[in-house]
Design an enzyme around this catalytic site. Structure first.
Site, PDB file in Angstrom:
ATOM      1  N   GLY A 252       0.828  -1.204   0.000  1.00 40.95           N
ATOM      2  CA  GLY A 252       0.000   0.000   0.000  1.00 40.95           C
ATOM      3  C   GLY A 252       0.862   1.253   0.000  1.00 40.95           C
ATOM      4  N   THR A 481       3.375  -6.447   5.747  1.00 45.23           N
ATOM      5  CA  THR A 481       4.284  -6.011   6.795  1.00 45.23           C
ATOM      6  C   THR A 481       4.549  -7.085   7.838  1.00 45.23           C
ATOM      7  OG1 THR A 481       2.265  -5.099   7.683  1.00 45.23           O
ATOM      8  CG2 THR A 481       3.775  -3.566   6.654  1.00 45.23           C
ATOM      9  N   GLY A 522       0.870   0.975  12.969  1.00 47.05           N
ATOM     10  CA  GLY A 522       0.036  -0.223  12.954  1.00 47.05           C
ATOM     11  C   GLY A 522       0.418  -1.240  14.012  1.00 47.05           C
ATOM     12  N   ARG A 624      11.305  -2.045  21.435  1.00 47.87           N
ATOM     13  CA  ARG A 624      11.298  -3.501  21.328  1.00 47.87           C
ATOM     14  C   ARG A 624      11.005  -3.905  19.890  1.00 47.87           C
ATOM     15  NH1 ARG A 624       9.998  -7.319  25.160  1.00 47.87           N
ATOM     16  NH2 ARG A 624       8.973  -5.746  26.449  1.00 47.87           N
ATOM     17  N   LEU A 626       9.414  -6.594  17.642  1.00 46.36           N
ATOM     18  CA  LEU A 626       8.403  -7.626  17.888  1.00 46.36           C
ATOM     19  C   LEU A 626       8.708  -8.920  17.135  1.00 46.36           C
ATOM     20  CD1 LEU A 626       5.358  -5.215  17.696  1.00 46.36           C
ATOM     21  CD2 LEU A 626       6.285  -6.273  19.769  1.00 46.36           C
ATOM     22  N   LYS A 629      12.617 -10.753  12.106  1.00 41.39           N
ATOM     23  CA  LYS A 629      12.656 -10.999  10.654  1.00 41.39           C
ATOM     24  C   LYS A 629      11.759 -10.030   9.895  1.00 41.39           C
ATOM     25  CE  LYS A 629      13.212 -15.101   8.761  1.00 41.39           C
ATOM     26  NZ  LYS A 629      12.964 -16.509   8.369  1.00 41.39           N
ATOM     27  N   LYS A 697       8.438   0.760  19.138  1.00 39.21           N
ATOM     28  CA  LYS A 697       8.158   1.920  18.295  1.00 39.21           C
ATOM     29  C   LYS A 697       8.019   1.472  16.835  1.00 39.21           C
ATOM     30  CE  LYS A 697      11.782   4.221  19.904  1.00 39.21           C
ATOM     31  NZ  LYS A 697      12.765   5.293  20.250  1.00 39.21           N
ATOM     32  N   GLU A 701       8.587   2.862   8.357  1.00 41.15           N
ATOM     33  CA  GLU A 701       9.043   3.991   7.553  1.00 41.15           C
ATOM     34  C   GLU A 701      10.424   4.479   7.963  1.00 41.15           C
ATOM     35  OE1 GLU A 701       5.429   5.870   8.750  1.00 41.15           O
ATOM     36  OE2 GLU A 701       4.783   6.122   6.672  1.00 41.15           O
TER      37      GLU A 701
END
Lengths: 739, 328
Positions: A252, A481, A522, A624, A626, A629, A697, A701
């Site tokens: 997107g 993502t 997101g 952190r 998440l 990869k 965070k 981008e």
């Protein structure tokens, strides 16, 4: 009625349940749980739903840049094989896509055409090919009017957009005085072109109405919760009568934040013919009639003491958008907080133009703005005879220099050091144009990376089934993502289940409204909603067991408390909670951003000016991580975008009518594999207690921010040529290369 | 895409008979034609599918010539040991073009007949004399970065996009055809393409229904063979400037030079004066400059493509320098 548990982020969260790490899935570089579906072709994208009685639509765009449609003659087209109808509605077609997160429709009505390619009608037929052929056969008559197609010549017509999420003007002190006082200065103009997100999956909608007047749109959208409101508004429906389904989205990058013209056209056509209508934009239409990143003209002024302390930072941007559109490319957004310096002037204005809508494209603001700022920093470092890294460190602020408030977390200096060491910055070429290997001039460059971190309201339902399986539901999207995977990791970690026992359902308005995918918010926002729900479930389970919440361990489908081990399904089967996160004071009281540093080596052919990025090292600190990869993939993808911005990407507007000239992927050049070297990405350990309870965070981008400037700084280092007009194509180097 | 009739040819004779009527076109890989049909830039009434005809061999002939079937895929031709060893420039040019997927599908004959990548040719909402004769040329006053600087006309400044054809031009390939009346022709590649003039829509000397069956290459010329393609990204972009070179250096002098250029003109460009300037001379930067002078005499930029003039000069010099170094 499922209970909703809400958290407003008014206070730091010092202890994150994720640090208990009992299940051991959070942060790990796990494969995407949707990967096998995607490689097997079983992940159903918007245009792939097989609906009964489906008709196919093809949009018809205006073939003029500004004017008024006087007549549409579809007589012949309607007689063509398979054609059901040619349909137009000058009052209700939307003029352009909506911006992300808006709750109302975009400008509606298309009789007065504002840009070349604006969709004004739709041909509907039994097959896609028949619809496309009919679209070609429709004759449109119009009266052309003088359009606003010239940017450079109309800079003095720029207007200041109204204040929105970002202030267009942020000024402090007297920049002119500070520049006059400075021992060393840079004052130059950079330009960046329009760009297109060019997502692999074209914009697409299938609109279908049921007998009660409910509309379902299978669409390729990033933010179904607000997209639903936009579409409902455009069709004068209550939002609950509209359902958007976007389970898989093929990229997107901002271009699918808001609804696009094909959704409303499909919905109206479907209603008119009483059948579901599917409309997939052709690649050329994506370029013509979705959304672009605005071109910009950026004047940067930097002034420093002889020792290299910044006194003045000016970043004045002029972009462009359709008349009356408020969105502006916030190119100076990172300039507000990246470097110290007392006198600051950061402004944004827009030249109204008859070009397709400009809006968000990956890192709106930083992506274009840091191309200028980080090159200006390189120029000033050189003028000061300072290492660009040392110069940046000298100007590392203690606190946000614009807002005068603390940073939530900021390990930018560590990023410089880590990446510089891995890259071998000490061994860099120190003489611009001075290092040559055969035909190739070799250069090294670096740039900082920064991207604001945001939290958005988001909800998710988490349920435990009788067999202990965990189900997560939210209308949040996964646009490639890794959302499916990280939400499963969060729920699996907190409720003690391996990923095989967590099912994540996304992208459907039937689920609680999520933040959507955009602005790097997101993962933090939707992840936190899952976290909040899981935290509440843990508390309920503890209460049911009669123990304190912190006395329970969740692991491998078992709940362990005080020497008792109970299967999760046995104790919690049937429980469900909706978790909700709301941004609070932490968004206002501290400045939140992710940071990083890019280092690269670029070779420039001394004869032809061809440029090849040969090496790349970036280090990031983004709270952190998440999933190491998917996070790495996000960063690499962003860096590739940055390479494209530096070297190849430009959506060219024809000066006669504003239309995009190079509107396919053969001529709109994103980097090919051969343009991209191995990219080494490191994440520095960090926790951000102000961001959210996960202490994570945004990262989507971060990679693009500053990346292109590192390339261009390396080109300068290789050649001694400063190009300030993006993209740096080889023609811009030829005159300065050795004969 | 306009509705069209589709016929699969059973033989070359069947193919030419089926394509004799105006509005008929052959299709092999379709890598260019289908894109253009979707945009209705090309609207054939009949497609004659030749993809199953037995024209897919690369053969070494007794007279040391090489014969290439028109349907040999680009990837196969590039990988063919005979081509790799004796016609390196052709193999390199093929590999410099398109992408792996496209090369697997694209045929040798079709590659010769690629249409220009001019942005305006691809855009039916803009005027184009090549697409619709007499409507005008949008490119000359518009965006013309990738367009021609040599052999242009007031009606058209398009370039030919093929890399393969540039190498074949340097190798003096001969194009063999069959016409609907059953007659065969052998067309030297030098005579195959046309400059735009006032009929830019007519790009080759092929007649309606005339089928390319094979391409022959004369025995490999002496000297080193190079293909150098300068483009806007490292792969999957059309040439801004390309040079196919066969250079033979004997006793410190250029004994043979065959040079063809892509990205500069409506056809693969070859100029005997460039080669004449080089042959018999000792290589030097001044000599390379003189060759470039010969090449670029009469070159004209249209604004965005002005840079091709210095770029062609630089690329030619780099290729010649490299060729000479390879002899040393």
């Amino acid at each position: 009625m499922t209970e909703t548990v809400s958290l407003t982020m008014d206070e730091p969260v010092a202890h994150s349940l994720l640090d208990e790490d009992a299940q051991g899935v959070i942060g790990r570089p796990l494969n995407r749980i949707d990967g096998p579906l995607k490689v097997a072709g079983k992940a159903t994208y918007a245009a792939e739903y097989q609906l009964d009685n489906l008709a196919h639509g093809f949009l018809i765009g205006a073939k003029f840049g500004r004017g008024r449609v006087t007549r549409i003659d579809a007589e012949q087209a309607r007689t063509m094989p398979g054609v059901i109808d040619v349909f137009w509605d000058f009052d209700h077609f939307i003029r352009n896509p909506q911006q992300g997160g808006q709750k109302s429709k975009p400008v509606q009505g298309v009789r007065d055409v504002q840009y070349f390619g604006e969709p004004i009608a739709i041909a509907v037929a039994e097959t896609f090919e028949q619809a496309r052929a009919a679209a070609h056969a429709v004759k449109v008559e119009w009266i052309e009017e003088p359009g606003l197609f010239d940017f450079d010549g109309r800079l003095d017509e720029a207007v200041t957009p109204p204040e929105g999420a970002t202030e267009p003007y942020a000024c402090k002190g007297d920049i002119d005085a500070a520049m006059a006082q400075a021992a060393v200065t840079v004052d130059a103009v950079w330009t960046t072109p329009s760009q297109n997100s060019a997502a692999m999956e074209m914009h697409a909608s299938i609109a279908s109405w049921d007998d009660e007047g409910n509309l379902t749109v299978h669409g390729s959208y990033q933010m179904p919760a607000s997209d639903r409101q936009q579409l409902a508004d455009a069709l004068s429906l209550p939002p609950e009568k509209v359902r958007i389904v976007s389970r898989y989205v093929g990229g997107g990058f901002g271009s699918k934040l808001g609804i696009a013209p094909e959704s409303v056209a499909s919905a109206l056509a479907a209603k008119a013919i009483g059948r579901p209508v599917k409309t997939v934009m052709a690649r050329q239409q994506v370029f013509d009639a979705t959304v672009r990143r605005s071109n910009t003209r950026q004047r940067i002024r930097l002034g420093a003491t002889a020792q290299g302390k910044l006194l003045a930072i000016g970043h004045e941007t002029i972009g462009s958008n359709l008349p009356e559109e408020d969105f502006f490319e916030p190119a100076g957004i990172a300039t507000q907080f990246l470097y110290a310096g007392d006198a600051r002037r950061i402004t944004h204005d827009n030249v109204p133009m008859n070009r397709l809508l400009s809006g968000s494209m990956r890192a709106p603001g930083e992506a274009a703005g840091m191309l200028a700022l980080e090159c200006a920093m390189d120029e000033l470092a050189e003028a000061l005879k300072l290492d660009p890294v040392a110069f940046r460190k000298l100007n590392e602020p203690e606190a946000d220099p614009q807002k005068e408030q603390p940073f939530s977390s900021r390990r930018l200096v560590e990023c410089y050091d880590d990446a510089a060491a891995k890259f071998g910055w000490e061994q860099r070429n120190r003489t611009p144009g001075g290092l040559r290997q055969g035909e190739w001039l070799v250069g090294h460059g670096m740039a900082a990376s920064a991207r604001s971190n945001k939290l958005q309201p988001s909800k998710a339902r988490v349920a435990v089934e009788a067999d202990g399986r965990v189900v997560v539901e939210t209308d949040m999207t996964d646009i490639g993502t890794g959302t499916y995977t990280i939400l499963a990791q969060i729920a699996g970690e907190l409720l003690g289940q391996p990923l095989t026992h967590v099912e994540v359902r996304l992208g459907d308005n039937r689920y609680p409204p999520g933040a959507g995918s955009g602005g790097s918010f997101g993962a933090g926002s939707s992840g936190t909603s899952v976290y909040v729900a899981c935290q509440s479930l843990r508390e309920r389970i503890a209460a049911k067991l009669g123990v304190a919440a912190d006395g329970v361990t969740f692991k491998d489908g078992l709940v362990i408390a005080e020497n008792r081990t109970t299967p999760l399904g046995e104790i919690a089967g049937g429980m469900e909670v909706i978790g909700e996160i709301e941004p609070g004071k932490m968004d206002e009281d501290v400045t939140q951003a992710s940071y990083g540093a890019h280092f690269c080596e670029v070779h420039v052919n001394a004869h032809t000016g061809e440029m090849r990025v040969k090496r790349w090292v970036s280090s990031f600190a983004a709270g952190r991580i998440l999933n190491e990869k998917t996070a790495r993939s996000q960063c690499i993808g962003g860096i590739v975008f940055g390479i494209g911005a530096a070297l190849t990407e430009e959506a060219v507007h024809d000066w006669r009518n504003g239309k995009i000239v190079n509107r396919d992927l053969a001529e709109y050049h994103v980097p090919a594999h051969a343009d991209v070297p191995h990219i080494e990405v490191t994440f520095l350990p960090e926790r951000d207690v102000h961001a959210n309870p996960m202490q994570a965070k945004g990262i989507g981008e971060l990679g693009i921010s500053g990346a292109g400037a590192a390339v261009v700084n390396a080109i300068y280092n290789a050649t001694g040529i400063r190009v300030r007009d993006y993209p740096v194509t080889l023609d811009k180097l030829l005159a300065g290369l050795p004969a | 895409m306009k509705a069209f009739e589709y016929n699969r040819a059973a033989s070359v004779e069947d193919a030419v008979a089926g394509a004799a009527a105006p509005g008929a076109r052959f299709i092999a890989g379709g890598t260019n034609l289908l894109d253009l049909m979707k945009l209705q830039v090309m609207t054939p009434e009949t497609l004659v599918d030749i993809s199953r005809l037995p024209l897919d061999q690369v053969e070494h002939l007794v007279d040391a010539e090489t014969r290439i079937g028109a349907l040999v895929p680009n990837s196969d031709l590039a990988a063919n040991p005979l081509i790799r060893q004796h016609y390196t420039v052709l193999s390199k040019a093929l590999l410099a073009g398109a992408s792996g997927q496209l090369r697997n599908k694209a045929s040798t004959g079709g590659n010769l007949l690629q249409r220009t990548r001019c942005y305006y040719f691809y855009d039916p909402s803009m005027a184009c004399n090549k697409r619709e004769p007499g409507t005008g040329c949008s490119a000359q006053q518009g965006f013309n970065r990738i367009l021609a600087i040599l052999g242009t006309s007031e009606h058209c400044i398009a370039t030919h996009p093929s890399d393969m054809a540039v190498a074949m031009r340097a190798l003096d390939a001969v194009i063999h055809t069959l016409r609907p009346d059953g007659s065969e022709r052998a067309i030297p590649i030098a005579d195959f393409y046309r400059l735009p003039g006032d009929t830019p829509h007519i790009e080759t000397v092929l007649e309606q229904g005339e089928l390319i069956t094979t391409i022959t290459l004369p025995p490999p010329p002496p000297g080193v063979q190079l293909y150098r393609k300068v483009r806007d990204r490292a792969s999957y972009a059309f040439a801004l400037v390309s040079v196919a070179a066969v250079i033979d250096v004997q006793e410190g002098r250029i004994a043979g030079a065959s040079l063809a250029f892509g990205g500069l003109a409506h056809m693969p460009w070859r100029d005997p004066q460039v080669e004449a300037a080089l042959i018999g001379q000792a290589p030097s930067p001044a000599l390379f400059d003189a060759a470039a002078d010969a090449l670029l005499e009469g070159a004209r930029g249209y604004g965005h493509n002005d840079f091709k003039i210095p770029l062609a000069r630089r690329t030619l010099a780099a290729v010649l320098r490299q060729a000479v170094e390879m002899h040393a």
